[in-house]
Design a protein around this motif. Structure first.
Motif, PDB file in Angstrom:
ATOM      1  N   ARG A   1       0.839  -1.199   0.000  1.00 61.21           N
ATOM      2  CA  ARG A   1       0.000   0.000   0.000  1.00 61.21           C
ATOM      3  C   ARG A   1       0.870   1.244   0.000  1.00 61.21           C
ATOM      4  N   ASP A   2       0.534   2.207  -0.871  1.00 66.36           N
ATOM      5  CA  ASP A   2       1.303   3.444  -1.012  1.00 66.36           C
ATOM      6  C   ASP A   2       0.415   4.608  -0.584  1.00 66.36           C
ATOM      7  N   VAL A   3       0.901   5.399   0.374  1.00 67.15           N
ATOM      8  CA  VAL A   3       0.083   6.448   0.993  1.00 67.15           C
ATOM      9  C   VAL A   3       0.816   7.782   0.946  1.00 67.15           C
ATOM     10  N   MET A   4       0.067   8.855   0.709  1.00 65.74           N
ATOM     11  CA  MET A   4       0.605  10.213   0.734  1.00 65.74           C
ATOM     12  C   MET A   4      -0.018  10.973   1.905  1.00 65.74           C
ATOM     13  N   VAL A   5       0.838  11.616   2.688  1.00 68.69           N
ATOM     14  CA  VAL A   5       0.394  12.435   3.811  1.00 68.69           C
ATOM     15  C   VAL A   5       0.665  13.898   3.473  1.00 68.69           C
ATOM     16  N   VAL A   6      -0.360  14.731   3.503  1.00 68.53           N
ATOM     17  CA  VAL A   6      -0.259  16.139   3.125  1.00 68.53           C
ATOM     18  C   VAL A   6      -0.513  17.003   4.348  1.00 68.53           C
ATOM     19  N   SER A   7       0.337  18.000   4.561  1.00 71.22           N
ATOM     20  CA  SER A   7       0.135  18.921   5.677  1.00 71.22           C
ATOM     21  C   SER A   7      -0.134  20.327   5.153  1.00 71.22           C
ATOM     22  N   GLY A   8      -0.791  21.100   5.988  1.00 76.45           N
ATOM     23  CA  GLY A   8      -1.111  22.487   5.666  1.00 76.45           C
ATOM     24  C   GLY A   8      -1.716  23.141   6.881  1.00 76.45           C
ATOM     25  N   GLN A   9      -2.269  24.319   6.711  1.00 71.45           N
ATOM     26  CA  GLN A   9      -2.856  25.014   7.849  1.00 71.45           C
ATOM     27  C   GLN A   9      -4.120  24.328   8.347  1.00 71.45           C
TER      28      GLN A   9
ATOM     29  N   LEU B   1      -3.514  17.612   8.868  1.00 69.00           N
ATOM     30  CA  LEU B   1      -3.024  16.536   8.010  1.00 69.00           C
ATOM     31  C   LEU B   1      -4.172  15.916   7.229  1.00 69.00           C
ATOM     32  N   LYS B   2      -3.888  15.551   5.981  1.00 73.65           N
ATOM     33  CA  LYS B   2      -4.822  14.771   5.168  1.00 73.65           C
ATOM     34  C   LYS B   2      -4.049  13.604   4.566  1.00 73.65           C
ATOM     35  N   VAL B   3      -4.697  12.438   4.513  1.00 72.06           N
ATOM     36  CA  VAL B   3      -4.036  11.212   4.084  1.00 72.06           C
ATOM     37  C   VAL B   3      -4.754  10.663   2.858  1.00 72.06           C
TER      38      VAL B   3
ATOM     39  N   PRO C   1      -5.244  10.164  -6.262  1.00 71.19           N
ATOM     40  CA  PRO C   1      -5.212   9.847  -4.830  1.00 71.19           C
ATOM     41  C   PRO C   1      -6.615   9.797  -4.230  1.00 71.19           C
ATOM     42  N   ARG C   2      -6.821   8.838  -3.355  1.00 71.32           N
ATOM     43  CA  ARG C   2      -8.124   8.656  -2.716  1.00 71.32           C
ATOM     44  C   ARG C   2      -8.026   9.049  -1.246  1.00 71.32           C
ATOM     45  N   ALA C   3      -8.839  10.014  -0.822  1.00 68.65           N
ATOM     46  CA  ALA C   3      -8.812  10.471   0.562  1.00 68.65           C
ATOM     47  C   ALA C   3      -9.254   9.350   1.493  1.00 68.65           C
ATOM     48  N   ILE C   4      -8.437   9.099   2.535  1.00 67.83           N
ATOM     49  CA  ILE C   4      -8.787   8.025   3.472  1.00 67.83           C
ATOM     50  C   ILE C   4      -8.745   8.456   4.930  1.00 67.83           C
TER      51      ILE C   4
ATOM     52  N   ALA D   1       0.090   4.898  11.995  1.00 68.14           N
ATOM     53  CA  ALA D   1       0.169   3.449  11.817  1.00 68.14           C
ATOM     54  C   ALA D   1      -1.105   2.943  11.151  1.00 68.14           C
ATOM     55  N   HIS D   2      -2.209   3.573  11.486  1.00 64.71           N
ATOM     56  CA  HIS D   2      -3.485   3.320  10.805  1.00 64.71           C
ATOM     57  C   HIS D   2      -3.822   4.609  10.045  1.00 64.71           C
ATOM     58  N   PRO D   3      -3.450   4.690   8.752  1.00 62.16           N
ATOM     59  CA  PRO D   3      -3.544   5.970   8.039  1.00 62.16           C
ATOM     60  C   PRO D   3      -4.964   6.516   7.928  1.00 62.16           C
ATOM     61  N   GLU D   4      -5.970   5.653   8.123  1.00 64.14           N
ATOM     62  CA  GLU D   4      -7.350   6.155   8.101  1.00 64.14           C
ATOM     63  C   GLU D   4      -7.678   6.966   9.353  1.00 64.14           C
ATOM     64  N   LYS D   5      -6.877   6.776  10.395  1.00 62.80           N
ATOM     65  CA  LYS D   5      -7.167   7.441  11.664  1.00 62.80           C
ATOM     66  C   LYS D   5      -5.892   8.036  12.272  1.00 62.80           C
TER      67      LYS D   5
END
Length: 443
Positions: free
Chosen positions: A74-82, A85-87, A97-100, A149-153
């Motif tokens: 599984r390949d996941v992207m973590v995005v940060s901003g003001q 975090l969004k995964v 990319p699918r928001a999870i 560790a659980h990217p959905e949460k």
């Protein structure tokens, strides 16, 4: 760091005159002025060449930084901003990319160069003192340690106050963090030009321990000044960028300390100087180096084959575009004996400039926009991809470091390009207005 500017003619003239008179970098004078939009040509359609946009993530609007984590297949992207975090899951289609998952922390400040521990699946999120309506004078700064560790949460494991907070970077395999910037607080020494580095022990991520004494002092010709960012190369050398240039440190192992002229063990709390120093003012007049990259390993750099080079960006904003920050390439030759640590205003040390590149006047640029400073970049092989705010994302061939050459560009009319990342053959661009743009170089 995003620029801040009061756009009346008098304010611009006054600010520019002050910068020239004091030698302060424009990027260090942003403190509490409101954000203003970059100017564009009326009806500007943007420009694109040599690259194909294959995807966009608009719900990541406000994106500042991105990271990629692998969970087996599984390949996941973590995005940060003001926003916090969004995964996103990239496994099925990296161009879509699918928001999870999401960790909502509205009111953060920028979150530039957020870093992750790929092994422990942790995200280290800086709290700048300007977050949550604070300011650099009295605002609180610190670090959130987030478990993915659980990217959905995504879950906050801990939060610790730190006297700095603009960027937080991993050293020693993310066993420790180095945190620097921004401008100094009111309770910090009056002769500091900005905040240096504080070290945080995160071997126990639920109980981070901040060392009380800062490091990387006296970096700007003997003056303690603004540390903006830290990047660790493949050898484990931590390259520290900010006011006064770029300096590299060993953070582990036995090494000769050229300043103390003896061998000693390096640690994250007591690193050993390696090389680096000030960047020539002819290459970067402001002397404010935003971020850097030190390529390691065999390279074919033409006439510069075998030379030890460091790439860095100057962040600087002046009226118009021609004086704004550039990409710089400098030779580390002549800096291995601690020259960058002995530099003074009377006897300054500067690395030899090899090449520079500026977006001003380049093909694909908007001649009206004055939002042109260099920002974050990523280098793979001889292709460097770099953000230039409203002037978009540029792809450069740096096979000849003395002559970087643009080979492609992507500048939407509403560009606010902050940071690009090579990943799995794509360039993912964190654009503060557009979210995440996903680009593919065309043959």
């Amino acid at each position: 760091m995003r620029r801040w500017w009061i756009r009346s003619g008098l304010a611009i003239a006054t600010a520019a005159a002050t910068l020239l008179a004091t030698g302060l970098p424009a990027a260090a004078c942003e403190d509490d002025k409101p954000v203003t939009e970059a100017k564009h040509s009326l009806g500007d359609p943007g420009a694109i060449k040599g690259v194909r946009p294959v995807g966009n993530v608009p719900d990541a609007q406000g994106a500042i930084s991105a990271n990629f984590l692998s969970y087996g297949t599984r390949d996941v992207m973590v995005v940060s901003g003001q926003f916090g975090l969004k995964v996103y899951d990239l496994t099925a289609n990296p161009a879509k990319p699918r928001a999870i998952g999401e960790l909502s922390l509205p009111g953060l400040w920028e979150t530039e160069d957020t870093e992750v521990d790929a092994n422990r699946k942790l995200v280290f999120l800086s709290r700048d003192p300007r977050a949550f309506k604070g300011n650099t004078h009295t605002g609180e700064s610190g670090i959130y340690v987030v478990d993915v560790a659980h990217p959905e949460k995504p879950e906050i494991l801990s939060y610790v106050k730190v006297p700095a907070g603009h960027t937080t970077s991993c050293v020693e395999g993310c066993r420790y963090l180095w945190t620097g910037g921004p401008a100094k607080a009111d309770d910090q020494p009056a002769d500091w030009g900005g905040r240096p580095i504080w070290v945080t022990d995160v071997r126990d991520p639920r109980a981070p321990k901040v060392h009380p004494d800062p490091i990387e002092l006296a970096r700007n010709d003997g003056k303690t000044d603004y540390v903006h960012d830290v990047q660790v190369d493949k050898k484990g050398v931590a390259w520290v960028s900010g006011a006064g240039g770029v300096r590299g440190y060993w953070t582990s192992g036995l090494h000769r300390d050229p300043v103390q002229n003896r061998y000693r063990w390096a640690t994250a709390l007591n690193p050993v100087p390696y090389a680096g120093g000030g960047v020539s003012e002819t290459a970067a007049p402001s002397k404010f180096m935003h971020n850097s990259f030190h390529p390691v390993g065999p390279r074919d750099d033409g006439a510069w084959r075998g030379h030890d080079l460091v790439y860095a960006t100057e962040e600087s904003f002046l009226p118009g575009c021609a004086g704004d920050g550039v990409l710089t390439i400098s030779a580390l030759d002549g800096s291995y004996q601690g020259e960058g640590w002995r530099s003074t205003p009377e006897k300054p040390f500067r690395m030899r400039s090899i090449g520079t590149w500026s977006v001003a006047g380049q093909e694909g640029s908007d001649p009206v926009s004055d939002d042109c400073s260099a920002h974050y970049f990523d280098l793979r092989g001889h292709v460097l991809v770099q953000s230039f705010y409203a002037q978009g994302t540029r792809f450069l061939d740096v096979s000849d470091p003395s002559n970087p050459t643009q080979i492609a560009y992507f500048r939407p009319a509403d560009a606010a390009s902050w940071a690009p990342y090579w990943h799995d053959g794509y360039a993912y661009v964190a654009d503060n207005k557009r979210g995440i743009d996903i680009l593919k170089l065309t043959p």
